[in-house]
Scaffold this motif. Structure first.
Motif, PDB file in Angstrom:
ATOM      1  N   THR A 149      -2.009 -14.376 130.270  1.00 51.91           N
ATOM      2  CA  THR A 149      -2.013 -13.098 130.803  1.00 51.91           C
ATOM      3  C   THR A 149      -3.052 -12.091 130.440  1.00 51.91           C
ATOM      4  OG1 THR A 149      -0.332 -12.097 129.660  1.00 51.91           O
ATOM      5  CG2 THR A 149       0.484 -13.141 131.523  1.00 51.91           C
ATOM      6  N   GLU A 150      -3.863 -12.318 129.251  1.00 53.36           N
ATOM      7  CA  GLU A 150      -4.824 -11.754 128.757  1.00 53.36           C
ATOM      8  C   GLU A 150      -6.212 -11.943 129.117  1.00 53.36           C
ATOM      9  OE1 GLU A 150      -4.265 -10.875 124.720  1.00 53.36           O
ATOM     10  OE2 GLU A 150      -2.443  -9.309 125.300  1.00 53.36           O
ATOM     11  N   GLN A 151      -6.289 -13.443 129.409  1.00 48.07           N
ATOM     12  CA  GLN A 151      -7.650 -13.909 129.798  1.00 48.07           C
ATOM     13  C   GLN A 151      -7.573 -14.144 131.547  1.00 48.07           C
ATOM     14  OE1 GLN A 151      -9.157 -17.730 127.972  1.00 48.07           O
ATOM     15  NE2 GLN A 151      -8.971 -18.665 129.781  1.00 48.07           N
ATOM     16  N   ALA A 152      -8.650 -13.512 132.248  1.00 47.67           N
ATOM     17  CA  ALA A 152      -8.610 -13.315 133.568  1.00 47.67           C
ATOM     18  C   ALA A 152      -9.019 -14.600 134.207  1.00 47.67           C
ATOM     19  CB  ALA A 152      -9.667 -12.277 133.950  1.00 47.67           C
ATOM     20  N   ASP A 191       3.097  -8.698 133.240  1.00 52.00           N
ATOM     21  CA  ASP A 191       2.859  -9.942 132.845  1.00 52.00           C
ATOM     22  C   ASP A 191       3.090 -11.106 134.241  1.00 52.00           C
ATOM     23  OD1 ASP A 191       1.721  -9.843 130.336  1.00 52.00           O
ATOM     24  OD2 ASP A 191       3.412 -10.234 129.287  1.00 52.00           O
ATOM     25  N   LYS A 192       4.317 -10.649 134.760  1.00 46.54           N
ATOM     26  CA  LYS A 192       4.517 -11.504 135.919  1.00 46.54           C
ATOM     27  C   LYS A 192       3.337 -11.233 137.116  1.00 46.54           C
ATOM     28  CE  LYS A 192       9.131 -10.450 135.774  1.00 46.54           C
ATOM     29  NZ  LYS A 192      10.419 -10.435 136.273  1.00 46.54           N
ATOM     30  N   LYS A 193       3.201  -9.938 137.279  1.00 44.83           N
ATOM     31  CA  LYS A 193       1.986  -9.555 138.231  1.00 44.83           C
ATOM     32  C   LYS A 193       0.853 -10.355 138.028  1.00 44.83           C
ATOM     33  CE  LYS A 193       2.279  -4.992 139.243  1.00 44.83           C
ATOM     34  NZ  LYS A 193       1.670  -3.543 139.600  1.00 44.83           N
ATOM     35  N   GLN A 209      -7.654  -6.714 140.320  1.00 41.20           N
ATOM     36  CA  GLN A 209      -6.775  -6.704 140.849  1.00 41.20           C
ATOM     37  C   GLN A 209      -5.521  -5.725 140.169  1.00 41.20           C
ATOM     38  OE1 GLN A 209      -5.544  -8.445 143.955  1.00 41.20           O
ATOM     39  NE2 GLN A 209      -7.672  -8.973 143.613  1.00 41.20           N
ATOM     40  N   PRO A 210      -4.652  -5.156 141.019  1.00 37.79           N
ATOM     41  CA  PRO A 210      -3.850  -3.920 140.214  1.00 37.79           C
ATOM     42  C   PRO A 210      -3.208  -4.407 138.811  1.00 37.79           C
ATOM     43  CG  PRO A 210      -3.480  -3.909 142.456  1.00 37.79           C
ATOM     44  CD  PRO A 210      -4.485  -5.309 142.221  1.00 37.79           C
ATOM     45  N   GLY A 211      -2.563  -5.469 138.779  1.00 37.97           N
ATOM     46  CA  GLY A 211      -1.941  -5.913 137.431  1.00 37.97           C
ATOM     47  C   GLY A 211      -2.977  -6.112 136.361  1.00 37.97           C
ATOM     48  N   PHE A 212      -4.125  -6.548 136.724  1.00 43.01           N
ATOM     49  CA  PHE A 212      -5.016  -6.877 135.617  1.00 43.01           C
ATOM     50  C   PHE A 212      -5.608  -5.692 134.968  1.00 43.01           C
ATOM     51  CE2 PHE A 212      -7.292  -9.470 132.749  1.00 43.01           C
ATOM     52  CZ  PHE A 212      -6.695 -10.671 132.668  1.00 43.01           C
ATOM     53  N   LEU A 213      -5.845  -4.806 135.965  1.00 45.60           N
ATOM     54  CA  LEU A 213      -6.448  -3.448 135.610  1.00 45.60           C
ATOM     55  C   LEU A 213      -5.575  -2.677 134.716  1.00 45.60           C
ATOM     56  CD1 LEU A 213      -7.928  -1.889 138.732  1.00 45.60           C
ATOM     57  CD2 LEU A 213      -9.139  -2.656 136.894  1.00 45.60           C
ATOM     58  N   GLU A 214      -4.252  -2.699 134.921  1.00 45.68           N
ATOM     59  CA  GLU A 214      -3.237  -2.162 134.010  1.00 45.68           C
ATOM     60  C   GLU A 214      -3.117  -2.901 132.939  1.00 45.68           C
ATOM     61  OE1 GLU A 214       0.352  -2.063 136.289  1.00 45.68           O
ATOM     62  OE2 GLU A 214      -0.222  -0.411 137.932  1.00 45.68           O
ATOM     63  N   LYS A 215      -3.261  -4.132 132.675  1.00 43.31           N
ATOM     64  CA  LYS A 215      -3.491  -4.928 131.311  1.00 43.31           C
ATOM     65  C   LYS A 215      -4.491  -4.471 130.476  1.00 43.31           C
ATOM     66  CE  LYS A 215      -1.398  -8.356 129.234  1.00 43.31           C
ATOM     67  NZ  LYS A 215       0.117  -8.375 128.997  1.00 43.31           N
ATOM     68  N   LEU A 216      -5.536  -4.276 131.249  1.00 47.63           N
ATOM     69  CA  LEU A 216      -6.879  -4.002 130.573  1.00 47.63           C
ATOM     70  C   LEU A 216      -6.642  -2.429 129.918  1.00 47.63           C
ATOM     71  CD1 LEU A 216      -9.607  -5.794 132.614  1.00 47.63           C
ATOM     72  CD2 LEU A 216      -8.896  -6.427 130.363  1.00 47.63           C
ATOM     73  N   ASP A 267      12.560 -14.102 132.784  1.00 51.22           N
ATOM     74  CA  ASP A 267      13.154 -13.099 132.395  1.00 51.22           C
ATOM     75  C   ASP A 267      12.662 -12.533 130.884  1.00 51.22           C
ATOM     76  OD1 ASP A 267      14.135 -15.127 130.860  1.00 51.22           O
ATOM     77  OD2 ASP A 267      16.391 -14.949 131.691  1.00 51.22           O
ATOM     78  N   GLU A 268      11.734 -13.544 130.196  1.00 49.55           N
ATOM     79  CA  GLU A 268      11.460 -13.006 128.880  1.00 49.55           C
ATOM     80  C   GLU A 268       9.983 -12.421 129.219  1.00 49.55           C
ATOM     81  OE1 GLU A 268      11.431 -16.402 126.551  1.00 49.55           O
ATOM     82  OE2 GLU A 268      13.544 -16.661 126.583  1.00 49.55           O
ATOM     83  N   LEU A 269       9.492 -12.213 130.525  1.00 48.99           N
ATOM     84  CA  LEU A 269       8.233 -11.669 130.583  1.00 48.99           C
ATOM     85  C   LEU A 269       8.404 -10.226 131.130  1.00 48.99           C
ATOM     86  CD1 LEU A 269       6.326 -14.501 132.352  1.00 48.99           C
ATOM     87  CD2 LEU A 269       6.421 -14.008 129.983  1.00 48.99           C
ATOM     88  N   THR A 270       7.678  -9.383 130.749  1.00 48.64           N
ATOM     89  CA  THR A 270       7.474  -7.995 131.410  1.00 48.64           C
ATOM     90  C   THR A 270       7.235  -8.108 132.956  1.00 48.64           C
ATOM     91  OG1 THR A 270       5.082  -7.810 130.812  1.00 48.64           O
ATOM     92  CG2 THR A 270       6.456  -7.175 129.102  1.00 48.64           C
TER      93      THR A 270
END
Length: 354
Positions: free
Chosen positions: A7-10, A84-86, A321-328, A78-81
């Motif tokens: 989830t951290e590597q695009a 992370d799923k997004k 993408q929205p999820g990855f922007l929030e991750k970064l 169910d163990e992921l945020t």
């Protein structure tokens, strides 16, 4: 191996290498749907039954190396945020359906993320194999080899007349969904795209957006896949898809050459304007970002721009993408904050290419 890597590597490692016709074809994908015998489909399964499905399927691909596919890792949804799923959805490693309803859901991923095995999605088992460029036959060979390993370990729900039984009737039979992701800006610009897509629908194929059924085609990227799974063999489905995509590649290539011959100055201006806006804008909405990245990609393919590389553009398509922007940059962003950080990311990345 930490699941944070997924989830951290695009950019998935499989996307870093080129493939046949990679100037037009982004990726080829095979997805096989299977269900276990004597257990309800996931939509009707209890928690205990979903756990039984996971208990039967998870050990088939353990952590140790599996030949050229490397090692595999099991991620329980169910163990992921939620974030992370997004991100996994944005990388096409899980489906939106699995992310939104993780009742006993899990995914098994290999090291380069070219294989994604979803458990308790719409079906008990969905095997997905991805290749760069036009490699539908190679993707099928890998997917069916993995399918054979599972079939040797568990009993599938199968009918002698109908074939493999699936939750959705449109997947009954082979359970195979073969698809190719294509970038068709020239057909869009020359107003040929509707005619081409109408012809595709007449030969048993369908066209969707980049996230499959119900999603919108943005950035001139389309997903072409088979509609029919019952009454055709896997080979017939794959050869039909390959043949049609080969014709679309030819049409797109011809349209690009016509643009260069008839409107060279105009197309150059469009590409350079998009590159400039991406490099300097303070705010950038997702749709505009996708469209302008499409222009730049076309400019690189036509030789109008020397850079950025296609690998960088593929990475930006995910990172914006929205999820990855929030991750970064931090979660719980407003839409305005996402647009600001998207522009910041584009400026910092493309500014280095000047």
């Amino acid at each position: 191996m930490s699941n944070l890597r997924f989830t951290e590597q695009a950019l998935s490692d499989w996307m870093r290498s080129g493939g046949d016709h990679s100037e037009i074809v982004i990726s080829s994908r095979m997805r096989i749907a299977r269900n276990l015998q004597h257990l309800p489909f996931p939509l009707l399964a209890t928690t205990e039954q979903s756990e039984e499905v996971l208990a039967q399927l998870a050990p088939v691909f353990p952590g140790e190396a599996a030949g050229e596919l490397g090692t595999f890792e099991l991620l329980k949804l169910d163990e992921l945020t939620e974030l992370d799923k997004k991100v996994l959805v944005e990388k096409h490693l899980i489906s939106p359906n699995l992310a939104n309803d993780s009742h006993g859901g899990a995914v098994i991923l290999n090291e380069d993320e070219s294989v994604s095995i979803m458990i308790n999605e719409e079906d008990h088992l969905r095997i997905q194999c991805l290749f760069p460029g036009l490699h539908v036959r190679e993707a099928w060979e890998r997917a069916t080899a993995i399918d054979d390993i599972f079939e040797a370990a568990v009993n599938y729900a199968f009918d002698d007349t109908r074939g493999y039984l699936t939750s959705c009737p449109t997947n009954v039979g082979t359970g195979l969904r073969a698809s190719v992701m294509v970038h068709l800006p020239a057909l869009v610009m020359t107003h040929q795209i509707n005619r081409i897509l109408a012809a595709v629908n007449q030969v048993g194929l369908t066209v969707r957006g980049i996230y499959g059924e119900g999603s919108e085609a943005v950035g001139n990227i389309f997903q072409i896949s088979n509609q029919i799974t019952l009454g055709q063999t896997e080979s017939e489905i794959i050869e039909n898809l390959h043949s049609v995509v080969a014709q679309i590649i030819e049409h797109e290539g011809n349209a690009r050459q016509r643009l260069l011959a008839d409107s060279a100055l105009r197309i150059t201006d469009r590409v350079m304007r998009s590159y400039g806006i991406l490099s300097y804008a303070a705010v950038m909405e997702l749709k505009e970002s996708a469209q302008r990245l499409s222009d730049v990609r076309l400019g690189v393919d036509l030789g109008i721009l020397e850079g950025p590389s296609i690998s960088v553009l593929n990475e930006l398509n995910v990172k914006t993408q929205p999820g990855f922007l929030e991750k970064l940059f931090g979660d719980e962003m407003t839409s305005t904050e996402r647009d600001m950080f998207r522009a910041k990311l584009l400026r910092e990345t493309l500014g280095k290419q000047l």
